[in-house]
Enzyme design. Sequence first.
Site, PDB file in Angstrom:
ATOM      1  N   ARG A  68       0.839  -1.207   0.000  1.00 18.59           N
ATOM      2  CA  ARG A  68       0.000   0.000   0.000  1.00 18.59           C
ATOM      3  C   ARG A  68       0.874   1.257   0.000  1.00 18.59           C
ATOM      4  O   ARG A  68       0.613   2.216  -0.723  1.00 18.59           O
ATOM      5  CB  ARG A  68      -0.889  -0.025   1.245  1.00 18.59           C
ATOM      6  N   ASN A 110     -12.814  15.301  -0.923  1.00 19.12           N
ATOM      7  CA  ASN A 110     -13.483  14.054  -1.309  1.00 19.12           C
ATOM      8  C   ASN A 110     -14.990  14.284  -1.339  1.00 19.12           C
ATOM      9  O   ASN A 110     -15.525  15.040  -0.518  1.00 19.12           O
ATOM     10  CB  ASN A 110     -13.171  12.970  -0.260  1.00 19.12           C
ATOM     11  N   HIS A 112     -18.497  12.291  -0.767  1.00 18.00           N
ATOM     12  CA  HIS A 112     -18.979  11.045  -0.157  1.00 18.00           C
ATOM     13  C   HIS A 112     -20.502  11.003  -0.282  1.00 18.00           C
ATOM     14  O   HIS A 112     -21.185  11.993   0.037  1.00 18.00           O
ATOM     15  CB  HIS A 112     -18.570  10.991   1.323  1.00 18.00           C
ATOM     16  N   GLU A 146      -8.087   9.780   8.770  1.00 15.42           N
ATOM     17  CA  GLU A 146      -9.217   8.919   9.103  1.00 15.42           C
ATOM     18  C   GLU A 146     -10.254   9.008   7.977  1.00 15.42           C
ATOM     19  O   GLU A 146     -10.595  10.118   7.532  1.00 15.42           O
ATOM     20  CB  GLU A 146      -9.851   9.384  10.425  1.00 15.42           C
TER      21      GLU A 146
HETATM   22  C1  GRF Z   1     -20.277   8.621  -6.259  1.00 19.83           C
HETATM   23  O1  GRF Z   1     -21.516   8.330  -5.684  1.00 19.83           O
HETATM   24  C2  GRF Z   1     -19.291   8.968  -5.206  1.00 19.83           C
HETATM   25  O2  GRF Z   1     -19.807   9.731  -4.178  1.00 19.83           O
HETATM   26  C3  GRF Z   1     -18.919   7.591  -4.722  1.00 19.83           C
HETATM   27  O3  GRF Z   1     -18.807   6.837  -5.899  1.00 19.83           O
HETATM   28  C4  GRF Z   1     -19.666   7.377  -6.872  1.00 19.83           C
HETATM   29  C5  GRF Z   1     -18.826   7.703  -8.058  1.00 19.83           C
HETATM   30  O4  GRF Z   1     -19.601   8.116  -9.122  1.00 19.83           O
HETATM   31  N1  GRF Z   1     -17.764   7.586  -3.889  1.00 19.83           N
HETATM   32  P1  GRF Z   1     -18.918   8.717 -10.432  1.00 19.83           P
HETATM   33  O5  GRF Z   1     -17.738   7.828 -10.770  1.00 19.83           O
HETATM   34  O6  GRF Z   1     -18.497  10.131 -10.136  1.00 19.83           O
HETATM   35  O7  GRF Z   1     -19.991   8.656 -11.474  1.00 19.83           O
END
Ligand code: GRF
Length: 222
Positions: A68, A110, A112, A146
């Site tokens: 990793r 990010n 989410h 985290e």
């Molecule tokens: C999105 O829902 C994002 O929040 C999640 O994975 C999905 C990715 O969608 N982590 P895309 O590749 O941007 O269409």
Amino acid sequence: MNAVKKISVLISGRGSNLAALLDAIDAGRIQGRMVRVLSQRADAVGLQHAEKRGIPTTVIDVKAYPTRDAFDAALGDAIAADAPDLIVLAGFMRVLGAAIVQRFAGCMINIHPALLPSYPGLHTHKRALADGVKWHGCTVHFVTPEVDVGPIIGQSAVPVLPDDDEATLAARVLDAEHHLLEDAVRWFCADRLRVDGCTVTLRPAAAPPPLFCQNPCQHSQG
Ligand code: GRF
């Protein structure tokens, strides 16, 4: 006037958030320039959004690295080569180690698909439906070591409707993601975000410079 920010985006699959960002940049709604799109998967179809526009892409194949840390170091070097101002994890489905996160602290964000701190991790829509919540949504946050915990830049809530299944709820959240991510990147590029511990404050937009003197009489007063 702020300098145009250099943006790198990391994806793992479809890349609809990436496409939404590219559309916003092309339309002049974000004062930024996408310098590279990176993925840990050569088969990430979202890479095509960048290729079609002539934006460089790089695949750091996770299978080519024994550990990793080795993968993270290679990814970090590939990102740093462009000296981006902002790194966007837009559907990047790999947990990054503390070293690479700290290397880009304060300039990595990010998206989410849940209203954090509810539902960090995977399968957020399925878990929200199972809990019977009435509101779900998405969050954009700064990345910290985290997972899914860093300072929250913005959130967008959507209703959970009685007939929803995972697919319909995911589609509603995804539409909200596209708008929220655009907003967050626009604010970052306009230097409007101030981070104070866990709290992110959105500063007012800079006032445009006056086009003409608003009180010309003052100039003639001795
Ligand atoms: C999105 O829902 C994002 O929040 C999640 O994975 C999905 C990715 O969608 N982590 P895309 O590749 O941007 O269409």
